[in-house]
Write a protein that holds these residues in place. Structure first.
Motif, mmCIF file in Angstrom:
data_model
loop_
_atom_site.group_PDB
_atom_site.id
_atom_site.type_symbol
_atom_site.label_atom_id
_atom_site.label_comp_id
_atom_site.label_asym_id
_atom_site.label_seq_id
_atom_site.Cartn_x
_atom_site.Cartn_y
_atom_site.Cartn_z
ATOM 1 N N ARG A 1 2.566 -2.485 -7.390
ATOM 2 C CA ARG A 1 2.761 -2.733 -5.962
ATOM 3 C C ARG A 1 1.692 -1.967 -5.199
ATOM 4 O O ARG A 1 1.430 -0.813 -5.494
ATOM 5 C CB ARG A 1 4.149 -2.254 -5.560
ATOM 6 N N ILE A 2 1.088 -2.639 -4.217
ATOM 7 C CA ILE A 2 0.151 -1.990 -3.303
ATOM 8 C C ILE A 2 0.438 -2.541 -1.906
ATOM 9 O O ILE A 2 0.337 -3.734 -1.673
ATOM 10 C CB ILE A 2 -1.331 -2.291 -3.648
ATOM 11 N N VAL A 3 0.804 -1.639 -1.010
ATOM 12 C CA VAL A 3 0.991 -1.971 0.404
ATOM 13 C C VAL A 3 0.361 -0.833 1.198
ATOM 14 O O VAL A 3 0.100 0.231 0.648
ATOM 15 C CB VAL A 3 2.490 -2.152 0.766
ATOM 16 N N PRO A 4 0.109 -1.027 2.483
ATOM 17 C CA PRO A 4 -0.484 0.058 3.257
ATOM 18 C C PRO A 4 0.367 1.333 3.186
ATOM 19 O O PRO A 4 1.550 1.332 3.533
ATOM 20 C CB PRO A 4 -0.538 -0.498 4.680
ATOM 21 N N GLY A 5 -0.244 2.392 2.675
ATOM 22 C CA GLY A 5 0.422 3.684 2.595
ATOM 23 C C GLY A 5 1.286 3.918 1.381
ATOM 24 O O GLY A 5 1.866 4.998 1.232
ATOM 25 N N ALA A 6 1.376 2.949 0.465
ATOM 26 C CA ALA A 6 2.223 3.127 -0.718
ATOM 27 C C ALA A 6 1.700 2.320 -1.903
ATOM 28 O O ALA A 6 1.169 1.225 -1.738
ATOM 29 C CB ALA A 6 3.659 2.712 -0.419
ATOM 30 N N VAL A 7 1.865 2.909 -3.084
ATOM 31 C CA VAL A 7 1.414 2.282 -4.328
ATOM 32 C C VAL A 7 2.436 2.582 -5.419
ATOM 33 O O VAL A 7 3.040 3.660 -5.431
ATOM 34 C CB VAL A 7 0.027 2.848 -4.749
ATOM 35 N N GLU A 8 2.626 1.643 -6.313
ATOM 36 C CA GLU A 8 3.440 1.882 -7.506
ATOM 37 C C GLU A 8 2.600 1.518 -8.721
ATOM 38 O O GLU A 8 2.034 0.419 -8.777
ATOM 39 C CB GLU A 8 4.720 1.043 -7.479
ATOM 40 N N VAL A 9 2.504 2.458 -9.661
ATOM 41 C CA VAL A 9 1.746 2.242 -10.895
ATOM 42 C C VAL A 9 2.613 2.619 -12.087
ATOM 43 O O VAL A 9 3.608 3.341 -11.936
ATOM 44 C CB VAL A 9 0.420 3.055 -10.924
ATOM 45 N N ALA B 1 -3.187 6.842 -0.663
ATOM 46 C CA ALA B 1 -4.037 7.324 0.431
ATOM 47 C C ALA B 1 -5.199 6.372 0.684
ATOM 48 O O ALA B 1 -5.572 6.118 1.832
ATOM 49 C CB ALA B 1 -4.555 8.724 0.111
ATOM 50 N N ALA B 2 -5.754 5.819 -0.374
ATOM 51 C CA ALA B 2 -6.896 4.904 -0.243
ATOM 52 C C ALA B 2 -6.535 3.604 0.461
ATOM 53 O O ALA B 2 -7.402 2.964 1.057
ATOM 54 C CB ALA B 2 -7.495 4.611 -1.613
ATOM 55 N N THR B 3 -5.270 3.222 0.430
ATOM 56 C CA THR B 3 -4.879 1.975 1.091
ATOM 57 C C THR B 3 -5.064 2.031 2.598
ATOM 58 O O THR B 3 -5.096 0.986 3.248
ATOM 59 C CB THR B 3 -3.410 1.602 0.803
ATOM 60 N N LEU B 4 -5.179 3.229 3.159
ATOM 61 C CA LEU B 4 -5.319 3.373 4.609
ATOM 62 C C LEU B 4 -6.762 3.606 5.040
ATOM 63 O O LEU B 4 -7.028 3.760 6.236
ATOM 64 C CB LEU B 4 -4.435 4.523 5.112
ATOM 65 N N LEU B 5 -7.687 3.625 4.102
ATOM 66 C CA LEU B 5 -9.092 3.872 4.430
ATOM 67 C C LEU B 5 -9.760 2.623 4.990
ATOM 68 O O LEU B 5 -9.441 1.497 4.594
ATOM 69 C CB LEU B 5 -9.853 4.342 3.196
ATOM 70 N N ALA B 6 -10.724 2.851 5.853
ATOM 71 C CA ALA B 6 -11.528 1.752 6.394
ATOM 72 C C ALA B 6 -12.466 1.229 5.308
ATOM 73 O O ALA B 6 -12.788 1.950 4.353
ATOM 74 C CB ALA B 6 -12.338 2.256 7.591
#
Length: 152
Positions: free
Chosen positions: A34-42, A74-79
Protein backbone atom coordinates in the motif's frame (compact mmCIF):
# COMPACT_ATOMS: atom_id res chain seq x y z
CA UNK A 1 3.01 -13.53 -0.22
CA UNK A 2 2.92 -12.99 -3.95
CA UNK A 3 -0.35 -11.07 -3.94
CA UNK A 4 -0.56 -7.84 -5.88
CA UNK A 5 -0.06 -4.55 -4.08
CA UNK A 6 -3.25 -2.63 -3.34
CA UNK A 7 -1.89 0.64 -4.71
CA UNK A 8 -2.04 1.62 -8.35
CA UNK A 9 -1.41 5.36 -8.42
CA UNK A 10 1.14 6.24 -11.12
CA UNK A 11 2.46 9.08 -8.93
CA UNK A 12 4.03 6.54 -6.53
CA UNK A 13 5.51 4.16 -9.11
CA UNK A 14 8.86 6.03 -9.22
CA UNK A 15 9.14 5.78 -5.42
CA UNK A 16 8.40 2.07 -5.47
CA UNK A 17 10.89 1.49 -8.30
CA UNK A 18 13.58 3.52 -6.50
CA UNK A 19 13.19 1.58 -3.27
CA UNK A 20 12.98 -1.83 -4.95
CA UNK A 21 16.14 -1.07 -6.95
CA UNK A 22 18.12 -0.97 -3.69
CA UNK A 23 20.15 -4.15 -3.15
CA UNK A 24 19.03 -4.48 0.49
CA UNK A 25 15.35 -4.26 -0.49
CA UNK A 26 15.85 -6.97 -3.10
CA UNK A 27 17.85 -9.15 -0.69
CA UNK A 28 15.12 -8.94 1.94
CA UNK A 29 12.38 -9.69 -0.61
CA UNK A 30 10.66 -6.38 0.18
CA UNK A 31 7.25 -5.85 -1.41
CA UNK A 32 4.96 -2.83 -1.30
CA UNK A 33 1.34 -3.55 -0.35
CA UNK A 34 0.00 0.00 0.00
CA UNK A 35 1.21 3.50 -0.85
CA UNK A 36 -0.87 6.59 -0.12
CA UNK A 37 0.19 10.14 0.75
CA UNK A 38 1.89 9.96 4.14
CA UNK A 39 1.62 6.19 4.61
CA UNK A 40 3.17 3.00 3.25
CA UNK A 41 2.79 -0.70 3.99
CA UNK A 42 5.57 -3.12 3.06
CA UNK A 43 6.27 -6.78 3.75
CA UNK A 44 9.24 -9.11 3.87
CA UNK A 45 9.13 -12.89 4.16
CA UNK A 46 10.72 -14.53 7.19
CA UNK A 47 13.74 -16.17 5.58
CA UNK A 48 15.98 -18.55 7.52
CA UNK A 49 19.05 -16.76 6.10
CA UNK A 50 18.15 -13.79 8.35
CA UNK A 51 17.16 -15.75 11.46
CA UNK A 52 19.30 -16.14 14.57
CA UNK A 53 17.21 -19.09 15.71
CA UNK A 54 14.85 -21.16 13.57
CA UNK A 55 11.98 -18.95 12.42
CA UNK A 56 12.97 -15.82 14.40
CA UNK A 57 14.44 -12.87 12.49
CA UNK A 58 17.47 -10.96 13.70
CA UNK A 59 16.92 -7.36 14.73
CA UNK A 60 18.77 -6.16 11.62
CA UNK A 61 16.02 -7.37 9.29
CA UNK A 62 13.34 -5.96 11.60
CA UNK A 63 15.06 -2.56 11.61
CA UNK A 64 15.47 -2.62 7.83
CA UNK A 65 11.79 -3.25 7.05
CA UNK A 66 10.75 -0.59 9.59
CA UNK A 67 13.19 1.92 8.11
CA UNK A 68 12.06 1.22 4.55
CA UNK A 69 8.40 1.71 5.56
CA UNK A 70 8.94 4.90 7.56
CA UNK A 71 11.22 6.66 5.09
CA UNK A 72 9.16 5.59 2.07
CA UNK A 73 6.09 7.06 3.81
CA UNK A 74 8.03 10.30 4.20
CA UNK A 75 8.95 10.20 0.51
CA UNK A 76 5.29 10.10 -0.52
CA UNK A 77 4.99 13.75 0.51
CA UNK A 78 8.03 15.02 -1.39
CA UNK A 79 7.76 17.23 -4.44
CA UNK A 80 8.92 15.83 -7.81
CA UNK A 81 12.72 15.86 -8.05
CA UNK A 82 13.18 15.35 -4.32
CA UNK A 83 14.46 12.20 -2.58
CA UNK A 84 15.19 11.41 1.04
CA UNK A 85 17.51 9.39 3.24
CA UNK A 86 17.52 8.22 6.84
CA UNK A 87 19.58 10.40 9.18
CA UNK A 88 18.40 8.99 12.51
CA UNK A 89 16.21 6.16 13.77
CA UNK A 90 15.38 4.45 17.03
CA UNK A 91 13.68 1.07 17.21
CA UNK A 92 12.07 -0.68 20.13
CA UNK A 93 11.74 -4.45 19.83
CA UNK A 94 8.55 -5.59 21.55
CA UNK A 95 8.08 -9.26 20.65
CA UNK A 96 9.83 -11.99 18.66
CA UNK A 97 9.82 -11.39 14.90
CA UNK A 98 8.59 -14.82 13.90
CA UNK A 99 5.91 -16.06 11.57
CA UNK A 100 5.44 -16.21 7.83
CA UNK A 101 6.29 -12.56 7.16
CA UNK A 102 6.83 -9.13 8.66
CA UNK A 103 4.45 -6.31 7.75
CA UNK A 104 5.58 -2.74 8.40
CA UNK A 105 3.22 0.22 8.32
CA UNK A 106 5.06 3.50 7.90
CA UNK A 107 3.58 6.93 8.45
CA UNK A 108 4.59 10.57 8.54
CA UNK A 109 4.58 12.21 11.96
CA UNK A 110 5.70 15.71 10.91
CA UNK A 111 6.71 16.79 7.41
CA UNK A 112 9.12 19.68 6.91
CA UNK A 113 11.13 21.13 4.04
CA UNK A 114 14.50 19.83 5.28
CA UNK A 115 13.55 17.02 7.67
CA UNK A 116 10.58 14.69 7.97
CA UNK A 117 9.84 12.79 11.16
CA UNK A 118 8.43 9.38 10.33
CA UNK A 119 7.48 6.20 12.17
CA UNK A 120 6.68 2.57 11.52
CA UNK A 121 5.06 -0.28 13.38
CA UNK A 122 6.23 -3.78 12.48
CA UNK A 123 3.99 -6.79 12.83
CA UNK A 124 4.95 -10.46 12.79
CA UNK A 125 2.28 -12.16 10.69
CA UNK A 126 1.46 -15.84 11.08
CA UNK A 127 0.60 -18.10 8.16
CA UNK A 128 -3.06 -17.65 9.23
CA UNK A 129 -2.74 -13.86 8.94
CA UNK A 130 -2.68 -13.08 12.67
CA UNK A 131 -0.60 -9.96 13.45
CA UNK A 132 1.54 -9.40 16.55
CA UNK A 133 3.22 -6.03 17.06
CA UNK A 134 6.92 -6.83 17.32
CA UNK A 135 8.66 -3.45 16.88
CA UNK A 136 8.12 0.27 16.54
CA UNK A 137 10.49 2.78 14.96
CA UNK A 138 10.75 6.56 15.10
CA UNK A 139 12.99 8.09 12.46
CA UNK A 140 14.15 11.25 10.76
CA UNK A 141 14.55 11.51 7.00
CA UNK A 142 16.62 14.22 5.31
CA UNK A 143 14.85 15.66 2.26
CA UNK A 144 17.19 16.27 -0.67
CA UNK A 145 16.50 18.26 -3.82
CA UNK A 146 18.02 15.82 -6.30
CA UNK A 147 17.11 18.05 -9.23
CA UNK A 148 19.34 20.84 -7.85
CA UNK A 149 22.40 18.63 -7.36
CA UNK A 150 25.20 19.49 -9.71
CA UNK A 151 27.34 16.77 -11.31
CA UNK A 152 30.85 16.73 -9.90
Amino acid sequence: MTTEATHSSPQFQPLEQLVLAMPMARTLGLAFRRIVPGAVEVEIPVLEAFCFRPGQLQATAVFAVADFAAVAAAATLLAPGWVNATVDATIKLLAPAQGALLRARGRVVSAGKLLTICAADVYAVSSQGEEVLCATLLGTARNINAAARQPQ
